[in-house]
Enzyme design. Sequence first.
Site, PDB file in Angstrom:
ATOM      1  N   HIS A 159      18.702  41.164  23.259  1.00  0.00           N
ATOM      2  CA  HIS A 159      17.784  40.134  22.413  1.00  0.00           C
ATOM      3  C   HIS A 159      18.606  39.474  21.345  1.00  0.00           C
ATOM      4  O   HIS A 159      19.231  40.364  20.530  1.00  0.00           O
ATOM      5  CB  HIS A 159      16.579  40.634  21.854  1.00  0.00           C
ATOM      6  CG  HIS A 159      15.522  40.906  22.837  1.00  0.00           C
ATOM      7  ND1 HIS A 159      14.229  40.852  22.638  1.00  0.00           N
ATOM      8  CD2 HIS A 159      15.693  41.030  24.277  1.00  0.00           C
ATOM      9  CE1 HIS A 159      13.472  40.870  23.820  1.00  0.00           C
ATOM     10  NE2 HIS A 159      14.391  41.042  24.869  1.00  0.00           N
ATOM     11  N   TYR A 202       6.472  38.582  15.945  1.00  0.00           N
ATOM     12  CA  TYR A 202       5.860  39.328  14.886  1.00  0.00           C
ATOM     13  C   TYR A 202       4.882  38.430  14.280  1.00  0.00           C
ATOM     14  O   TYR A 202       5.247  37.384  13.770  1.00  0.00           O
ATOM     15  CB  TYR A 202       6.708  39.507  13.847  1.00  0.00           C
ATOM     16  CG  TYR A 202       7.753  40.834  14.082  1.00  0.00           C
ATOM     17  CD1 TYR A 202       8.766  40.596  14.944  1.00  0.00           C
ATOM     18  CD2 TYR A 202       7.530  42.122  13.656  1.00  0.00           C
ATOM     19  CE1 TYR A 202       9.863  41.742  15.183  1.00  0.00           C
ATOM     20  CE2 TYR A 202       8.526  43.059  14.034  1.00  0.00           C
ATOM     21  CZ  TYR A 202       9.463  42.971  14.701  1.00  0.00           C
ATOM     22  OH  TYR A 202      10.419  44.031  15.070  1.00  0.00           O
ATOM     23  N   PRO A 229       7.037  51.292  11.229  1.00  0.00           N
ATOM     24  CA  PRO A 229       7.998  50.453  12.152  1.00  0.00           C
ATOM     25  C   PRO A 229       7.978  49.025  12.317  1.00  0.00           C
ATOM     26  O   PRO A 229       8.736  48.426  13.185  1.00  0.00           O
ATOM     27  CB  PRO A 229       7.124  50.982  13.754  1.00  0.00           C
ATOM     28  CG  PRO A 229       5.490  51.359  12.957  1.00  0.00           C
ATOM     29  CD  PRO A 229       5.705  51.841  11.678  1.00  0.00           C
ATOM     30  N   LYS A 286      13.277  50.542  12.551  1.00  0.00           N
ATOM     31  CA  LYS A 286      14.274  50.902  11.964  1.00  0.00           C
ATOM     32  C   LYS A 286      14.250  52.652  12.175  1.00  0.00           C
ATOM     33  O   LYS A 286      15.471  53.235  11.965  1.00  0.00           O
ATOM     34  CB  LYS A 286      14.287  50.881  10.351  1.00  0.00           C
ATOM     35  CG  LYS A 286      14.579  49.357  10.007  1.00  0.00           C
ATOM     36  CD  LYS A 286      16.201  48.918  10.307  1.00  0.00           C
ATOM     37  CE  LYS A 286      16.344  47.616  10.643  1.00  0.00           C
ATOM     38  NZ  LYS A 286      17.179  47.364  11.604  1.00  0.00           N
ATOM     39  N   TYR A 344      17.952  43.166  10.147  1.00  0.00           N
ATOM     40  CA  TYR A 344      17.015  43.638  11.530  1.00  0.00           C
ATOM     41  C   TYR A 344      18.229  43.920  12.638  1.00  0.00           C
ATOM     42  O   TYR A 344      18.021  45.180  13.248  1.00  0.00           O
ATOM     43  CB  TYR A 344      16.549  42.212  12.034  1.00  0.00           C
ATOM     44  CG  TYR A 344      15.469  42.536  13.255  1.00  0.00           C
ATOM     45  CD1 TYR A 344      15.808  42.565  14.515  1.00  0.00           C
ATOM     46  CD2 TYR A 344      14.160  42.889  12.933  1.00  0.00           C
ATOM     47  CE1 TYR A 344      15.078  42.842  15.423  1.00  0.00           C
ATOM     48  CE2 TYR A 344      13.295  43.160  13.876  1.00  0.00           C
ATOM     49  CZ  TYR A 344      13.569  43.259  15.136  1.00  0.00           C
ATOM     50  OH  TYR A 344      12.852  43.575  16.117  1.00  0.00           O
TER      51      TYR A 344
END
Length: 390
Positions: free
Chosen positions: A72, A201, A293, A297, A385
Amino acid sequence: MKTQVGIIGGGPSGLLLSQILHLQGIESVVLERQSRDYVLGRIRAGVLEQGTVEMLRDAHVGDRMDREGLVHDGFHMAFGGQIKRIDLEGLTGGKTVMVYGQTEVTRDLYDARDQIGGVVIDEADDVTPHDIDTDSPYLTFHREGNAERLGCDFIAACDGFHGVGRQSMPKDVLKIYERVYPFGWLGVLSETRPVDEELIYANHERGFALCSMRSPKLSRYYVQCALDEDLNEWSDDRFWEELKLRLPEDAAARLETGPSIEKSIAPLRSFVAEPMSHGRMFLAGDAAHIVPPTGAKGLNLAASDVYYLSRALIEQYKTGDESRLRDYSKTALSRVWKAERFSWSMTMLMHKFPDQGEFGAKMQQAELDYLTSSSAAMTAMAENYVGLPF
Ligand code: FAS
Ligand code: PHB
């Protein structure tokens, strides 16, 4: 029994450490409390940082990940009726993440250990560390009711948040830092086509939602829920309706629903135990720290701990130089705290807090609006990220 490194815990941390040491000719024994099926039945993380991906490849356990995993190069943030993309690859000079479930990582690690003759003892009861501040620590445990003893040079406590390793450290040595969040995540796995090719998200006035996946035919969804939610109150239909209410209209309209094949509630907490070592025992992964979460990580921090600990143990055995072992806790904690900060900040940004009030909600919307309209802010988000350097 005698080995060089006694490892408590057959999750990703323990298995990866054992595999890396084996490839460098260093013996270890993994003592896992549960059965293999139980360990492989847990549905957990889904996103691997580039550093984790490279570690798995170097440990000869990356082939299936490279075949079946999904690379991704971006993800979406939905808020205030908008949806904006964070271009990970473009903002980080080419870095990406791999979507490949922790269950599969753990399965690949177990297979690799079996293939090269790694010693993993399942259903080892009452594992207990002894003499960790001497030169000859050892572990005792019960196997099929028989008492056993494992002498070792070093102990790696890779036994997760509820493990015995951290509890065995002297109370006057350990310092705990913790933040428990006033909500949890209700997660569903379903054999449906993911709502989008990338993760979404969502910050919504009803609460946070996350759309993720495990494959083009296996979706993973989460909605923020109250800590005292009763899973029996959440039928599949109720879950799908709530998820749709929290997603942008076009995503909700194309959402493919179906029966859940797994449904569970996970509490959210930030937790760090310092130091991550005492004498000849070293903590790695969830044994030492927990992150909410939201920033994906948890598993990745376990990998960087294993990177530092394996490098230190290899150096000690190859050259006798113990300096990296002495510095392990300080080195690992430096990266742990930065990941704790990122995970905490993502959690504060994306969730509905009971006491946030209308001003707090406005601050979240303003931060999301600024974040997604500033390349500087998105670059900071993206580099965290994809994973800060090891
Ligand atoms: P683990 O907890 O995975 O493994 C520890 C192992 O030690 C277990 O197999 C346990 O059975 C064993 N053990 C414990 N006590 C023992 C004892 N006394 N003797 C012998 N063995 C013992 N991370 C993400 O990045 N994204 C997510 O979405 C995400 N979701 C999660 C959901 C849940 C419910 C949980 C609990 C965690 C989630 N995580 C997530 C974090 C998770 O992926 C962890 O970071 C990861 O499992 C860390 O791996 P380990 O350190 O190996 O710990
Ligand atoms: C998941 O796919 O389980 C997942 C993905 C990203 C997160 C958390 C969980 O931040």
